[in-house]
Design a protein around this motif. Structure first.
Motif, short mmCIF file in Angstrom:
data_model
loop_
_atom_site.label_atom_id
_atom_site.label_comp_id
_atom_site.label_asym_id
_atom_site.label_seq_id
_atom_site.Cartn_x
_atom_site.Cartn_y
_atom_site.Cartn_z
N ALA A 271 -15.36 18.32 15.04
CA ALA A 271 -16.15 19.42 15.59
C ALA A 271 -15.37 20.73 15.59
O ALA A 271 -15.93 21.79 15.29
N THR A 272 -14.10 20.67 15.90
CA THR A 272 -13.29 21.89 15.89
C THR A 272 -13.07 22.39 14.47
O THR A 272 -13.08 23.60 14.23
N ALA A 273 -12.88 21.49 13.52
CA ALA A 273 -12.74 21.92 12.12
C ALA A 273 -13.99 22.67 11.67
O ALA A 273 -13.90 23.70 10.99
N ASP A 274 -15.16 22.18 12.07
CA ASP A 274 -16.40 22.90 11.77
C ASP A 274 -16.44 24.25 12.48
O ASP A 274 -16.84 25.27 11.91
N ALA A 275 -16.02 24.26 13.75
CA ALA A 275 -16.09 25.48 14.55
C ALA A 275 -15.23 26.59 13.97
O ALA A 275 -15.67 27.75 13.89
N VAL A 276 -14.01 26.27 13.56
CA VAL A 276 -13.14 27.33 13.05
C VAL A 276 -13.60 27.80 11.67
O VAL A 276 -13.41 28.99 11.33
N ARG A 277 -14.24 26.94 10.92
CA ARG A 277 -14.77 27.36 9.62
C ARG A 277 -15.97 28.30 9.80
O ARG A 277 -16.13 29.27 9.05
N VAL A 278 -16.80 28.01 10.78
CA VAL A 278 -17.90 28.93 11.08
C VAL A 278 -17.36 30.27 11.56
O VAL A 278 -17.83 31.34 11.14
N ALA A 279 -16.35 30.23 12.43
CA ALA A 279 -15.75 31.48 12.90
C ALA A 279 -15.20 32.29 11.73
O ALA A 279 -15.34 33.52 11.68
N ARG A 280 -14.58 31.62 10.77
CA ARG A 280 -14.04 32.31 9.60
C ARG A 280 -15.16 32.90 8.74
O ARG A 280 -15.04 34.03 8.24
N ALA A 281 -16.26 32.17 8.58
CA ALA A 281 -17.37 32.67 7.79
C ALA A 281 -17.97 33.93 8.42
O ALA A 281 -18.31 34.90 7.72
N VAL A 282 -18.08 33.94 9.74
CA VAL A 282 -18.58 35.13 10.44
C VAL A 282 -17.61 36.29 10.26
O VAL A 282 -18.01 37.44 10.03
N GLU A 284 -15.58 36.76 7.74
CA GLU A 284 -15.71 37.24 6.36
C GLU A 284 -16.96 38.10 6.20
O GLU A 284 -16.93 39.13 5.50
N ALA A 285 -18.05 37.71 6.85
CA ALA A 285 -19.28 38.51 6.78
C ALA A 285 -19.06 39.88 7.41
O ALA A 285 -19.53 40.90 6.89
N ARG A 286 -18.32 39.93 8.51
CA ARG A 286 -18.02 41.20 9.15
C ARG A 286 -17.15 42.07 8.26
O ARG A 286 -17.37 43.27 8.11
N ASP A 287 -16.14 41.43 7.62
CA ASP A 287 -15.25 42.18 6.73
C ASP A 287 -16.03 42.75 5.54
O ASP A 287 -15.80 43.87 5.11
N THR A 288 -16.97 41.95 5.01
CA THR A 288 -17.78 42.40 3.88
C THR A 288 -18.65 43.58 4.29
O THR A 288 -18.80 44.57 3.56
N GLU A 289 -19.21 43.51 5.47
CA GLU A 289 -20.09 44.58 5.96
C GLU A 289 -19.33 45.88 6.13
O GLU A 289 -19.85 46.97 5.91
N ALA A 291 -16.65 46.72 4.39
CA ALA A 291 -16.01 47.15 3.15
C ALA A 291 -16.69 48.40 2.61
O ALA A 291 -17.89 48.58 2.74
N PRO A 292 -15.88 49.31 1.97
CA PRO A 292 -16.48 50.52 1.40
C PRO A 292 -17.58 50.18 0.41
O PRO A 292 -17.43 49.28 -0.42
N GLY A 293 -18.73 50.86 0.53
CA GLY A 293 -19.83 50.64 -0.39
C GLY A 293 -20.75 49.49 -0.03
O GLY A 293 -21.71 49.22 -0.73
N ALA A 294 -20.40 48.79 1.08
CA ALA A 294 -21.25 47.66 1.47
C ALA A 294 -22.62 48.17 1.91
O ALA A 294 -22.74 49.25 2.49
N ASP A 295 -23.64 47.38 1.62
CA ASP A 295 -25.00 47.75 1.99
C ASP A 295 -25.16 47.67 3.51
O ASP A 295 -25.00 46.62 4.12
N GLY A 296 -25.44 48.78 4.12
CA GLY A 296 -25.58 48.80 5.57
C GLY A 296 -26.99 48.56 6.03
O GLY A 296 -27.28 48.63 7.23
N GLY A 297 -27.90 48.23 5.13
CA GLY A 297 -29.30 48.01 5.51
C GLY A 297 -29.53 46.64 6.08
O GLY A 297 -28.62 45.84 6.24
N HIS A 298 -30.77 46.33 6.34
CA HIS A 298 -31.13 45.06 6.97
C HIS A 298 -31.59 44.04 5.93
O HIS A 298 -32.01 42.94 6.31
N GLY A 299 -31.53 44.37 4.66
CA GLY A 299 -31.95 43.40 3.66
C GLY A 299 -33.47 43.39 3.54
O GLY A 299 -34.17 44.28 3.98
N PRO A 300 -33.99 42.29 2.94
CA PRO A 300 -35.43 42.21 2.72
C PRO A 300 -36.22 42.30 4.02
O PRO A 300 -35.75 41.88 5.07
#
Length: 304
Positions: A271-282, A284-289, A291-300
């Motif tokens: 369960a903890t291995a899953d938890a830390v991987r989810v934390a890392r994915a979030v 990464e999503a924050r880092d991508t958002e 990043a310079p040039g990242a789409d700041g919109g809400h998507g579709p």
């Protein structure tokens, strides 16, 4: 935030791209949550390998219970319990941490293939510990510790628990560095549950940033501890048994990972291995958002 640089790199250990998971193998008859389950060497080695299969990045092997009121095991018995398990796991390529307050156990475990020394006393219980670790060039976990817990909670009185733990850990780290352990091989641990009540543990978890400001990678060891039982029980209820606290442990693991912990130490890994991987994915999503040039919109339309 780059995950490795943000969490700190520990020289001599692999560089994980997220919060690492340290699985626990207690080779003891009396540990608070799983004493006696992995007491046989063969069974203990198999359990360590099972933890790795479930997602543990490294395995912490200990032969002495540090629960409140536990009596100390003698040196010969601790060596008999720990060293064969360390050797067995290391021979299978597992990154092994040895959980001990004795320099002799640390020294023989390092010779048997351990990669890290995890001393809950931060070198205070055995004056020979720091010289042994320094001579071996091993990474070293320095935990906040106010003494042995025979007879109950020792010196668990604080005016400002976060400030006091940070100050005392800083002083201990300075002593470890003065003893010859390299700065890039020091890990700090706030010592949840050691001379602390539930409110102290929760305050420390709420301020992990203050502990990370010490400038060393941070290990958080909350697994199955008393404060989780208090939280789950509520003001009137009885705390659930230790082995029923794994979901709460995973929640703390996710929070610690989000706060930049280098590793979390847990009994139940999956369960903890899953938890830390989810934390890392979030993360990464924050880092991508950001990043310079990242789409700041809400998507579709409708994706919200």
């Amino acid at each position: 935030m780059n995950s490795i640089s943000g969490r700190g790199r520990v020289a001599g250990l692999p560089a994980w791209d997220r919060c690492a998971v340290m699985g626990v193998v207690n080779v003891t008859p009396d540990s608070f949550s799983d004493g006696g389950r992995w007491f046989d060497t063969t069974v203990a080695v198999k359990h360590g390998l099972d933890l790795v299969a479930e997602g543990a990045d490294l395995v912490d092997v200990g032969g002495e219970s540090t629960r409140p009121g536990a009596t100390r095991v003698d040196e010969a018995e601790e060596l008999r319990r720990v060293v064969p398990v360390v050797r067995g796991l290391a021979s299978e390529g597992v990154v092994v941490s040895v959980d001990t307050m004795r320099a002799s156990v640390a020294e023989q475990s390092l010779a048997a293939g351990a990669a890290l020394v995890n001393d809950v006393s931060g070198g205070l219980a055995d004056p020979a510990m720091i010289p042994v670790v320094a001579a071996a060039g091993a990474p070293f976990v320095v935990m906040h510790w106010r003494g042995f817990l025979q007879g109950g909670n020792v010196k668990g009185v604080y005016t400002d628990v976060v400030a006091e733990v940070v100050r005392e850990l800083h002083a201990r780290v300075e002593a470890v560095l003065a003893g010859g352990v390299a700065p890039d091989r020091v890990v700090v641990d706030p010592g949840l549950g050691f001379s602390k009540e539930a409110e102290h543990d929760l305050a420390l978890l709420a301020h992990l940033d203050r502990l990370r400001a010490l400038g060393h990678p941070l290990l958080v060891a909350a697994s199955r501890k008393r404060f989780l039982g208090r939280v789950l029980a509520g003001p009137e209820g009885a705390p659930p048994p230790a082995r029923v606290r794994d979901a709460a442990t995973a929640a703390v693991s996710a929070l610690a990972a989000h706060a930049g912990a280098w590793a979390v130490r847990v009994h139940e890994v999956r369960a903890t291995a899953d938890a830390v991987r989810v934390a890392r994915a979030v993360e990464e999503a924050r880092d991508t958002e950001r990043a310079p040039g990242a789409d700041g919109g809400h998507g579709p339309e409708g994706a919200r």
